[in-house]
Design an enzyme around this catalytic site. Sequence first.
Site, PDB file in Angstrom:
ATOM      1  N   HIS A  90       9.419  64.929  26.601  1.00  0.00           N
ATOM      2  CA  HIS A  90       9.930  63.900  25.681  1.00  0.00           C
ATOM      3  C   HIS A  90       9.745  64.380  24.250  1.00  0.00           C
ATOM      4  O   HIS A  90       8.768  65.071  23.931  1.00  0.00           O
ATOM      5  CB  HIS A  90       9.272  62.533  25.913  1.00  0.00           C
ATOM      6  CG  HIS A  90       7.788  62.480  25.684  1.00  0.00           C
ATOM      7  ND1 HIS A  90       7.231  62.284  24.434  1.00  0.00           N
ATOM      8  CD2 HIS A  90       6.746  62.575  26.540  1.00  0.00           C
ATOM      9  CE1 HIS A  90       5.911  62.253  24.534  1.00  0.00           C
ATOM     10  NE2 HIS A  90       5.588  62.430  25.799  1.00  0.00           N
ATOM     11  N   ASP A  92       9.988  62.122  21.572  1.00  0.00           N
ATOM     12  CA  ASP A  92       9.410  61.078  20.723  1.00  0.00           C
ATOM     13  C   ASP A  92       7.897  61.241  20.687  1.00  0.00           C
ATOM     14  O   ASP A  92       7.293  61.840  21.586  1.00  0.00           O
ATOM     15  CB  ASP A  92       9.801  59.687  21.208  1.00  0.00           C
ATOM     16  CG  ASP A  92       9.119  59.293  22.503  1.00  0.00           C
ATOM     17  OD1 ASP A  92       9.249  60.044  23.486  1.00  0.00           O
ATOM     18  OD2 ASP A  92       8.430  58.238  22.540  1.00  0.00           O
ATOM     19  N   ASP A 123       2.005  66.797  22.847  1.00  0.00           N
ATOM     20  CA  ASP A 123       2.529  65.612  23.535  1.00  0.00           C
ATOM     21  C   ASP A 123       3.759  65.084  22.807  1.00  0.00           C
ATOM     22  O   ASP A 123       3.638  64.199  21.970  1.00  0.00           O
ATOM     23  CB  ASP A 123       1.423  64.558  23.593  1.00  0.00           C
ATOM     24  CG  ASP A 123       1.831  63.301  24.336  1.00  0.00           C
ATOM     25  OD1 ASP A 123       2.707  63.382  25.209  1.00  0.00           O
ATOM     26  OD2 ASP A 123       1.259  62.236  24.051  1.00  0.00           O
ATOM     27  N   GLU A 156       9.426  57.668  25.427  1.00  0.00           N
ATOM     28  CA  GLU A 156       8.336  57.606  26.405  1.00  0.00           C
ATOM     29  C   GLU A 156       7.100  56.939  25.823  1.00  0.00           C
ATOM     30  O   GLU A 156       6.437  56.143  26.486  1.00  0.00           O
ATOM     31  CB  GLU A 156       7.997  59.022  26.887  1.00  0.00           C
ATOM     32  CG  GLU A 156       7.057  59.069  28.090  1.00  0.00           C
ATOM     33  CD  GLU A 156       5.587  59.016  27.720  1.00  0.00           C
ATOM     34  OE1 GLU A 156       4.759  58.709  28.593  1.00  0.00           O
ATOM     35  OE2 GLU A 156       5.252  59.299  26.548  1.00  0.00           O
ATOM     36  N   GLU A 157       6.787  57.245  24.567  1.00  0.00           N
ATOM     37  CA  GLU A 157       5.565  56.712  23.973  1.00  0.00           C
ATOM     38  C   GLU A 157       5.636  55.211  23.747  1.00  0.00           C
ATOM     39  O   GLU A 157       4.595  54.541  23.685  1.00  0.00           O
ATOM     40  CB  GLU A 157       5.269  57.417  22.644  1.00  0.00           C
ATOM     41  CG  GLU A 157       5.033  58.914  22.758  1.00  0.00           C
ATOM     42  CD  GLU A 157       3.734  59.283  23.458  1.00  0.00           C
ATOM     43  OE1 GLU A 157       3.073  58.390  24.008  1.00  0.00           O
ATOM     44  OE2 GLU A 157       3.387  60.471  23.473  1.00  0.00           O
ATOM     45  N   HIS A 423      -2.396  61.540  20.765  1.00  0.00           N
ATOM     46  CA  HIS A 423      -2.397  60.149  20.311  1.00  0.00           C
ATOM     47  C   HIS A 423      -3.403  59.893  19.197  1.00  0.00           C
ATOM     48  O   HIS A 423      -3.435  58.794  18.646  1.00  0.00           O
ATOM     49  CB  HIS A 423      -2.648  59.155  21.460  1.00  0.00           C
ATOM     50  CG  HIS A 423      -1.554  59.072  22.458  1.00  0.00           C
ATOM     51  ND1 HIS A 423      -1.319  57.952  23.225  1.00  0.00           N
ATOM     52  CD2 HIS A 423      -0.602  59.961  22.834  1.00  0.00           C
ATOM     53  CE1 HIS A 423      -0.302  58.157  24.039  1.00  0.00           C
ATOM     54  NE2 HIS A 423       0.151  59.382  23.816  1.00  0.00           N
TER      55      HIS A 423
END
Length: 454
Positions: A90, A92, A123, A156-157, A423
């Site tokens: 992903h 995003d 990520d 996705e996030e 994150h």
Amino acid sequence: MSPHPIAETVASLMPRARAELTELVAFQSVADWAQFPRSESEAAANWVADALRAEGFTDVALLDTPDGTQSVYGFLPGPAGAPTVLLYAHYDVQPPLDEAAWVSPPFELTERDGRWYGRGAADCKGGFIMHLLALRALKANGGVPVGVKVIVEGSEEQGTGGLQQYAEAHPELLAADTIVIGDAGNFRLGLPTVTATLRGMCMLKVKVDTLGGNLHSGMFGGAAPDALAALIRVLDSLRAADGSTTVDGLAADAVWEGLQYPEADFRADARVLDGVELIGDGTVADRLWARPAVTVLGIDCPPVVGATPSVHASAAALISLRVPPGTDTAEAIKLLEAHLVAHTPWKARLEVELVGQGQPFQADTSSPAYASMRAALEAAYPGQEMQISGMGGSIPLCNTLTSLYPETEMLLIGLSEPEAQIHAVNESVSPEELERLSVAEALFLLDYAESKRA
């Protein structure tokens, strides 16, 4: 023993990989238009699409998904009769949080102490670069031995489910013999790991109202019901005294039987302050991979600076619940909503809005593709045996794909080992990990294609 030609090729491609990851990280592709411009995500999607076209992918398309974002699809035909493998990543990313806490700007890939720092570096923009490296290495060493579909998600996030809904409406699009999800990570840096389980998730907005407007706390405090105090009571009901998640009716005592996570290692990885206790009971692996976990993600209430002596009329929070394998997310949502209602004090008015959800996932690690992945990872990481672990995070698309293609094998690898701090502020990727996993993915595709011919 001389390096495998694939490894030599990937090593030679690493400067290009860094340049491309620098370009991709520069896009502020947070799929929340209240925080970042939609144009940043659209530009990232177009970058991914152009990269696929440059590698000879056909049918490259920007898919407008029902949540208002775009996912990028492409297909690279393989030899006649070869199996098809779907590669997922992903583009995003999570918001950067406190930009002042970043040592270097979050959207500028920066090398420091042997790692590359930037939001999405691990990520999962790095995951897309990993796929590109693997395919380029194969093309330089005899060709890609399988048909390849690539899908790169745009939300996705956010957990808003756009790609899941699109896939359900177009079930033929992502059909493949095997799926490689490039959004997981090694249990520890340098320890090759496949992820066998994922917790599902749901996010709920909770709003409490008690008054027609704020009131002077001196004149009305003590009798007027304070919405912020009511919300605090509701949120506190979601944890026992030891910090365990307590949602009425939701089981929270499962045990993880596989690879364990030593408490000292976890404390270091999570940067727990000296003297502060961990929450919950059971082993760390139980808590992370086998049991539900509730988190309060944010609260709407006045900040300390500028606060007035008032009884609050309204307050709101965003709550996340991670749902372990074996539990249906829809049932967990019902239990959580019922719990919130039951624990709202003073007959305050409660509104609950479901923001996003995804089912947990459990892989069949006895499938033939896992044998190919084991051989590939152990070749890319000499002297190390492949490990199988769980992951406390969620990738909602996994269960959707499992439901659509029940005979398809699915493997989860990726760059999000503990030092990556995904994150969080100062997210980073290890270039050595990117290099080795790219080698492993290429070797996996070779071995998998050969196993299908046998």
